[in-house]
Design a protein around this motif. Structure first.
Motif, PDB file in Angstrom:
ATOM      1  N   GLU A1049       1.137  -1.265   0.196  1.00  0.00           N
ATOM      2  CA  GLU A1049      -0.061   0.096  -0.309  1.00  0.00           C
ATOM      3  C   GLU A1049       0.803   1.385   0.052  1.00  0.00           C
ATOM      4  N   GLN A1051       3.945   1.410  -1.134  1.00  0.00           N
ATOM      5  CA  GLN A1051       4.653   1.828  -2.384  1.00  0.00           C
ATOM      6  C   GLN A1051       3.585   2.351  -3.528  1.00  0.00           C
ATOM      7  N   GLN A1052       2.234   1.795  -3.353  1.00  0.00           N
ATOM      8  CA  GLN A1052       1.406   2.436  -4.373  1.00  0.00           C
ATOM      9  C   GLN A1052       1.126   3.744  -3.981  1.00  0.00           C
ATOM     10  N   ALA A1053       0.953   4.240  -2.623  1.00  0.00           N
ATOM     11  CA  ALA A1053       0.695   5.716  -2.287  1.00  0.00           C
ATOM     12  C   ALA A1053       1.674   6.600  -2.807  1.00  0.00           C
ATOM     13  N   GLU A1055       3.822   6.194  -5.171  1.00  0.00           N
ATOM     14  CA  GLU A1055       3.961   6.191  -6.931  1.00  0.00           C
ATOM     15  C   GLU A1055       2.886   7.087  -7.327  1.00  0.00           C
ATOM     16  N   ARG A1056       1.731   7.402  -6.674  1.00  0.00           N
ATOM     17  CA  ARG A1056       0.767   7.860  -7.094  1.00  0.00           C
ATOM     18  C   ARG A1056       1.016   9.489  -7.272  1.00  0.00           C
ATOM     19  N   PRO A1057       0.839  10.046  -8.359  1.00  0.00           N
ATOM     20  CA  PRO A1057       1.215  11.240  -8.727  1.00  0.00           C
ATOM     21  C   PRO A1057       0.337  12.545  -7.851  1.00  0.00           C
ATOM     22  N   GLU A1058      -1.028  12.084  -7.516  1.00  0.00           N
ATOM     23  CA  GLU A1058      -1.732  13.460  -6.929  1.00  0.00           C
ATOM     24  C   GLU A1058      -1.680  13.340  -5.486  1.00  0.00           C
ATOM     25  N   ARG A1059      -1.250  12.387  -4.644  1.00  0.00           N
ATOM     26  CA  ARG A1059      -1.007  12.583  -3.254  1.00  0.00           C
ATOM     27  C   ARG A1059       0.406  11.874  -2.959  1.00  0.00           C
ATOM     28  N   ASN A1060       1.428  12.383  -2.623  1.00  0.00           N
ATOM     29  CA  ASN A1060       2.958  11.982  -2.557  1.00  0.00           C
ATOM     30  C   ASN A1060       2.875  11.888  -0.911  1.00  0.00           C
TER      31      ASN A1060
END
Length: 1304
Positions: A1049, A1051-1053, A1055-1060
């Motif tokens: 989870e 890692q996914q968060a 990599e997300r561009p909108e919320r780092n």
């Protein structure tokens, strides 16, 4: 501002001798002598012109009243009414406007002068405003937090964000941030501290506002303020949550009078009171010689009330006018208090000034009761205020002054009892408080400690290195000078120059007077009045944790506790001298009867066994059998109907020891139904059953009727007991020795002291440690700055200048803090205070030991005793040292061992039900085994107790909080495991530890003795070993799976561009799961090292299964952590805050430790079994093992080993020994060889022959009765947790071996 006129109540009429038919001689005094005496006492004022003795009118008692009225009437100059002082609007008595002039939530005192903030930022103004002239008011600062004090107009609108000084027509001073405010803000004044007095002056003629701190002007704060028609200023304040102050608008004398007007003092009354006091002094210093017919001057200090009617009637006339004035605050403080202080001015002990006792007798004789009570109340309040707000100087001269007068007043029995009844303990606690100076200069600390010092050397892990050999000579000189300064301060505080510690002696003396139990002449003894007040005080503090108005400030509690301990111990030891059979205060404890006989009220405090009502129900038979206490069925019924106030009215009734047991039930005495017994007939009755050994000689059966009373209704007999009645000690269990302990009332006070420590004293002691933490922080920052200055390139003068500024700030701060630390170490963490806390620790240990011996009745003990045992030890260890050495305490080693025994026994005690207290005990034991000295204490407890402790630690990890016990086992192993000698992880060394004193950051200190016990238990008890290891493997499976799920989870968060960003709580949970996985692996390593046969001796029923499960989990962990460019790598390289502990090293060395143990350090048979199981696991990959040494896919190991991306054990030479490295290489060679052979010999298997559960092994077992099949490993693992068939849910009765029949 005071109210005008006397009291409305009628007064006694003393004009007894004024009847005209009496002869002209009063008693034995002739008319002429009486006239001379009265003229001497009441001389005509100079306004009436000089009257020589010859022409003076004869004065008798008939004329005295009129004469006195006439003299006093001269003072009635036109009364200073409010109208005459121009420039002021509003009520004549100025108070805070609690009806409309406030914003936010505030608590205002009854007198409308004190206020406590109870919301974000609350504001309040006074009822009266000023529009011209010069005015002043004073504010007594009770807490030093965020406040803005000053003036505002009616137009100012405040809210929760903006207060006084934040709007255009308001002006304020803020000593917390040292600024002045009027919409904008600038630096101004000095910082204030609790106990300071701020004077707020406004000059409306010049248009200026000025502030003073403790009488010293801080300079003009604002000039050209708005004035003129329609502009008037109100005193006002804004304060943040829990801050508190008290205002003085002139209802009491200003502490620092100024040439500005105060809000008008009662001038007429003041003059009158001073004149009457003058007459009183004359009476005291004049005696009548009837033989010589003349007046004789005498020393007023030795005056005594005698039956001389002339003097008494004269005094009665004076008091006729003086008494009503003494009900007014201003006059009590200005006239009476100063007069009484002047009597004591000469020094010497309080006993050397009997005049105060005589005057108090006079007050009670000649004043109405309501007047004398009001007067005493106001006098005590004034003394409290004066004591609390007296300026700090190290010799404390002012405070001693007020304490002496308080002691003198409390020596007067009638006054003492009156004050004990009406005066709150909460208020008197102030007398035991010692202020800490926030401003070093004013306390004179700079002169006492001219040289400051702080530690400058830190080891790798940020701890202060106390090795004096490495100091430079300059550092050594500074350290020694600082230590000498601290010693001087200590001497000064102890008042060596001031006949040793006067202040604390006076404070103890005050308490001893309040605890006097011999003054029964005028009703109940003082001690019992105090005891009931004290219990109420504790109840308020226990039940109002969130209400700051009722709570006693913790800093007062600390000082009160120490003085109370001294007073209790002195009375205790006096009792011991009187009856040598009783125990001394050195061996003091609280007997267990207090916890269950209902005589002492513990409010709604939690007991070890749960709620009191529940305990009474479940343990009623034990109470009858062990303590001869029988609980009435009606009470049990009542408690079950209403558990809320279950223990309000428990009492006890004693029955004769000759009572007969009738099937365990005793006939209910007829008087139980008596209506006088109070609500629901609640009571406890004590019955000694004749089947037991009688404790007292058999007496004729007589019933002692005991009623339950509320705290304030108890009498001395209820507490101390009398013939045949044990009082507080009713219901002594057989295990308790039949020897007198001490006066029973002292036991209840001691119990209260323990409760007080638990309520807030411990917390407060911890708060003061912050100063030494700050010194440490700033010392590291300063050292860092010095290093940067040394490295700063000469071409960058701008950077150098900034660094030098920082250096100066840090050095100043350290100078200030190190002096403050010296004060704290001398007052709060002094040796004497340390001994008090140590004594309290020993009292609790003995109390717990006595209660523990009563078996099931231990459940009645309140939880706070165990809390205090743990907290007081922690305070001695973490707060009082290093300034005092804990090892020097008398009997410290024995106390450590006793405490170890308590923790070892009770952390898994089934009699304790509260989850919080269980957790606390577990944590205390966990931190206990982290330090060598306390770990040795655990090793010194009896072997039987050690074995019981280890057995509890090895209980299966299901249905209980296992993380703490697992951590305890890890601590016992740390230092013995593979690569497990580190204190902090290698990759964290460069970062700053949060707190070097944390148990987890202590150097490893394994316990070989406890490891041996663990090995014995696991090898002897096969079932326990199997269930323990099964649960450890289950939890490891859970913890590691959770960890992997969470890093996915994260890692996914990431990599997300909108919320780092990632939720910090999630990061924390993730790190915890990782730490748990590592510690569970270490426990497995420990088990396999100590008892390898559990896994490798296949004659044990579950050994093969456990080994297969272990191999499966190890392979999973290795594959997840070592896969090329895997998830674990990516998350570690993100270096997220909160995931600092997640790294390759801790988890890989733990796994390597287990593998080395089974594949290298075992016997030949064990190694081959382990290798075959490991290689037969379908998840096994040789690449994972190669990864440990930086080989595998990386190719060139040498170049890559230093690179962060490629892990290698070779890189950790500080942590892993050469021998350990060789073993890993040996293991790798062995596994490479074995895997080649296994690959060559494995025949392909058809899918039908594979286990339908795991598809990894061939079918080898058949279930009874349903005949389903699987491999042995799967079914054995399933049966450890469940008895139903995996496929059809039928209950499995047996498992047989299965071999595939040869094909036809």
């Amino acid at each position: 501002m005071s109210s005008k006129g006397g009291t409305a109540l009628s007064r006694r009429n003393y004009r007894l001798a004024s009847d005209t038919d009496k002869p002209k001689v009063t008693g034995i005094v002739s008319e002429k002598l009486l006239s001379d005496y009265l003229h001497h006492v009441f001389p005509a004022s100079s306004k009436q012109g000089p009257a020589s003795a010859a022409y003076r009118k004869t004065l008798t008692f008939q004329d005295l009243g009129a004469h006195l009225e006439k003299l006093l009437a001269e003072d009635n100059v036109t009364e200073d009414s409010r109208d005459q002082i121009d420039g002021c609007l509003g009520p004549s008595t100025v108070v805070l406007d609690h009806s409309s002039g406030f914003e936010g939530l505030l608590f205002v005192d009854d007198d409308l002068l004190g206020v406590i903030g109870h919301s974000n930022f609350s504001s309040i103004r006074a009822t009266t405003c000023v529009y011209k002239g010069k005015w002043v008011y004073e504010v007594l600062i009770s807490s030093q937090g965020l406040m803005q004090i000053g003036w505002c107009t009616l137009n100012c609108r405040f809210n929760q964000e903006e207060g006084v000084g934040d709007t255009p027509d308001s002006y304020a001073y803020d000593g917390n941030r040292v600024r002045k405010w009027n919409v904008t803000t600038t630096n101004y004044g000095k910082s204030w501290a609790a106990g300071d007095i701020v004077s707020c002056l406004i000059d409306l003629d010049e248009g200026t506002i000025t502030f003073c701190l403790n009488g010293q002007s801080l300079g003009v704060a604002f000039s050209n303020i708005k004035t003129g028609p329609g502009v008037a200023y109100f005193p006002a304040i804004s304060l943040s949550f829990k801050e508190s102050v008290a205002f003085n608008f002139g209802s009491r004398p200003l502490r620092y009078p100024s040439h500005f007007y105060a809000y008008t003092p009662p001038t007429t009354d003041l003059t009158k009171a001073n004149r009457l006091l003058g007459y009183l002094k004359t009476v005291l210093s004049t005696s009548i010689d009837t033989q010589e017919e003349k007046l004789v001057a005498r020393d007023g200090g030795t005056w005594q009330i005698q039956g001389d009617p002339t003097i008494l009637v004269t005094l009665a006339h004076i008091f006729n006018h003086f008494a009503p004035l003494m009900c007014k605050v201003y006059l009590v403080e200005d006239v009476l208090m100063n007069f009484l202080l002047s009597i004591l001015e000469g020094g010497g002990s309080v006993d050397e000034h009997p005049l105060i006792q005589q005057l108090l007798d006079l007050f009670w004789l000649l004043m109405e009761d309501h007047e004398v009570s009001e007067c005493l109340k106001q006098l005590m309040m004034s003394l409290l205020r004066a004591y609390r707000f007296s300026p700090i100087i190290p010799d404390l001269g002012f405070q001693i002054h007020y304490l002496r007068l308080t002691t003198a007043i409390l020596r007067h029995e009638k006054s003492r009892k009156y004050l004990s009844i009406t005066f709150d303990v909460l208020r008197s606690v102030v007398f035991f408080y010692i202020k800490t100076p926030l401003r070093v200069k004013e306390a004179g600390l700079e002169e006492l400690i001219p040289t400051t010092w702080w530690p400058t050397r830190f080891d790798k892990e940020g701890k202060d290195e106390r090795d004096t050999r490495e100091e430079t000579s300059e550092e050594r000189l500074r350290r020694r000078a600082y230590e000498r300064g601290c010693h001087r301060l200590k001497k000064r505080i102890e008042g060596m120059s001031h006949t040793h510690n006067i202040r604390s002696e006076l404070q103890v003396q005050i308490l001893r007077l309040m605890l006097n139990n011999k003054d029964k002449g005028t009703g109940e003894a003082s001690r019992y009045i105090f005891l009931n007040k004290f219990r109420k005080f504790l109840q308020e503090n226990a039940s109002n944790r969130g209400n700051p108005t009722v709570l006693c400030p913790p800093e007062y509690m600390v000082c009160f506790l120490h003085r109370l301990i001294t007073a209790i111990r002195s009375y205790w030891d006096e009792g011991k001298r009187r009856s040598p059979g009783s125990i001394s205060s050195e061996d003091a404890y609280v007997p267990p009867q207090l916890f269950y006989n209902g005589k002492v009220d513990y409010f709604d405090l939690q007991r070890l066994g749960g709620l009191l009502s529940h305990l009474k129900k479940t343990l009623k038979d034990d109470l009858a059998a062990k303590a001869n206490i029988i609980i009435d069925p009606a009470e049990i019924q009542a408690t079950s109907m209403d558990d809320l106030d279950e223990d309000e009215e428990t009492g006890a009734a004693q029955r004769p020891s000759g009572a007969v047991a009738m099937g365990g039930a005793l006939a209910r005495p007829s008087w139980l139904s008596s209506p006088t017994l109070g609500r629901a007939n609640r009571f406890l009755s004590t019955a000694a059953v004749s089947l037991m050994t009688p404790r007292r000689p058999l007496a004729p059966p007589e019933k002692v009727k005991i009623r339950t009373l509320a705290v304030e209704q108890r009498t001395e007999e209820d507490i101390e007991g009398s013939h045949g009645n044990d009082g507080l000690l009713l219901g002594r269990p057989f295990e308790e020795p039949d020897q007198p302990i001490t006066e029973k009332s002292l036991l209840e006070i001691l119990d209260g002291v323990v409760m007080m420590y638990n309520l807030s004293v411990h917390q407060q002691l911890g708060k003061m440690v912050v100063v030494s933490d700050d010194v440490h922080e700033y010392a590291i920052a300063l050292k860092d700055t010095d290093e940067k200055i040394a490295r700063c390139p000469s071409r960058r003068p701008d950077i150098l200048e900034e660094l030098q500024k920082s250096q100066k700030v840090f050095a100043e701060k350290l100078n200030h803090l190190s002096r403050r630390l010296a004060w704290i170490n001398a007052t709060i963490y002094s040796k004497e205070k340390m001994l008090d806390v140590y004594w309290l620790l020993q009292v609790c240990i003995r109390t717990i030991e006595h209660a523990d011996s009563t078996g099931s009745l231990f459940a009645f003990m309140p939880e706070f005793y165990l809390n205090v045992v743990m907290n007081s030890y922690s305070a001695l260890k973490n707060y009082f040292s290093p300034s005092n050495c804990i090892e020097e305490l008398p009997g410290y080693e024995d106390t450590l061992a006793q405490l170890a025994a308590i923790l070892a026994k009770h952390f898994a005690d089934p009699r304790i039900v509260g989850t919080d207290i269980k957790d606390s005990l577990m944590q205390a034991l966990a931190s206990y085994v982290c330090y060598p000295q306390s770990l040795r204490a655990v090793e010194r407890i009896p072997e039987e107790q050690r074995m019981a402790m280890m057995r509890n630690l090895l209980a299966p990890y299901e249905q209980r909080p296992w993380a703490q016990t697992n951590w305890i086992l890890v601590r016992l192993w740390r230092g013995c495991g593979f690569g497990y000698r580190y204190t902090r992880l290698p990759h964290l060394l460069k970062t700053k530890p949060e707190d070097a004193n944390l148990p987890s950051l202590q150097k490893p200190c394994p316990s070989l003795l406890l490891q041996r016990h663990m090995a014995e238990l696991l090898s002897q008890d096969k079932d326990m070993a199997a269930s323990f290891l099964n649960s450890v493997l289950n939890q490891l499976n859970w913890a590691f799976s959770e960890f992997i799920g969470m890093i996915q989870e994260i890692q996914q968060a990431a990599e997300r561009p909108e919320r780092n960003f990632v939720d910090t709580r999630q990061l924390k949970v993730c790190a915890t799961c990782f730490d748990l996985s590592v510690s569970l692996l270490r426990v497995l390593e420990m088990t396999i090292t100590l008892v390898p046969e559990i896994f490798l001796d296949w004659t044990r029923p579950s050994a093969e299964l456990l080994l297969r499960r272990l191999a499966q989990l190890l392979n999973q962990v290795l594959n997840r952590v070592t896969a090329e460019r895997n998830l674990f790598d990516r998350v570690v390289n993100l270096r997220l805050p909160g995931l600092e502990s997640v790294d390759h090293y801790p988890i890989l060395v733990a796994v390597t430790g287990i593998l080395v143990r089974i594949l290298v350090d075992s016997n030949k048979q064990g190694i081959s079994r382990a290798a075959s199981v490991l290689l037969s696991d379908p998840c096994f990959q040789l690449r994972s093992i190669q990864y440990l040494l930086g080989e595998g896919d990386a190719g060139d190991a040498g170049a890559a080993s230093a690179d962060r991306k490629h892990f290698s054990l070779h890189a950790y030479t500080d942590y892993i020994s050469t021998e350990e490295e060789q073993k890993v290489e040996q293991m790798l060679t062995f596994l490479t060889e074995e895997s080649k052979q296994a690959a060559a010999s494995t025949a392909p298997t058809s899918e039908d022959d594979l286990c339908p559960i795991c598809y990894a092994h061939s079918i080898s077992a058949i279930f009874k009765p349903c005949s389903h099949k699987s491999c042995k490993a799967c079914i054995n693992q399933h049966l450890m947790n469940n008895k139903d068939c995996f496929f059809c849910k039928a209950t499995i009765t047996g498992v047989d071996d299965y071999t595939k029949p040869a094909s036809s």
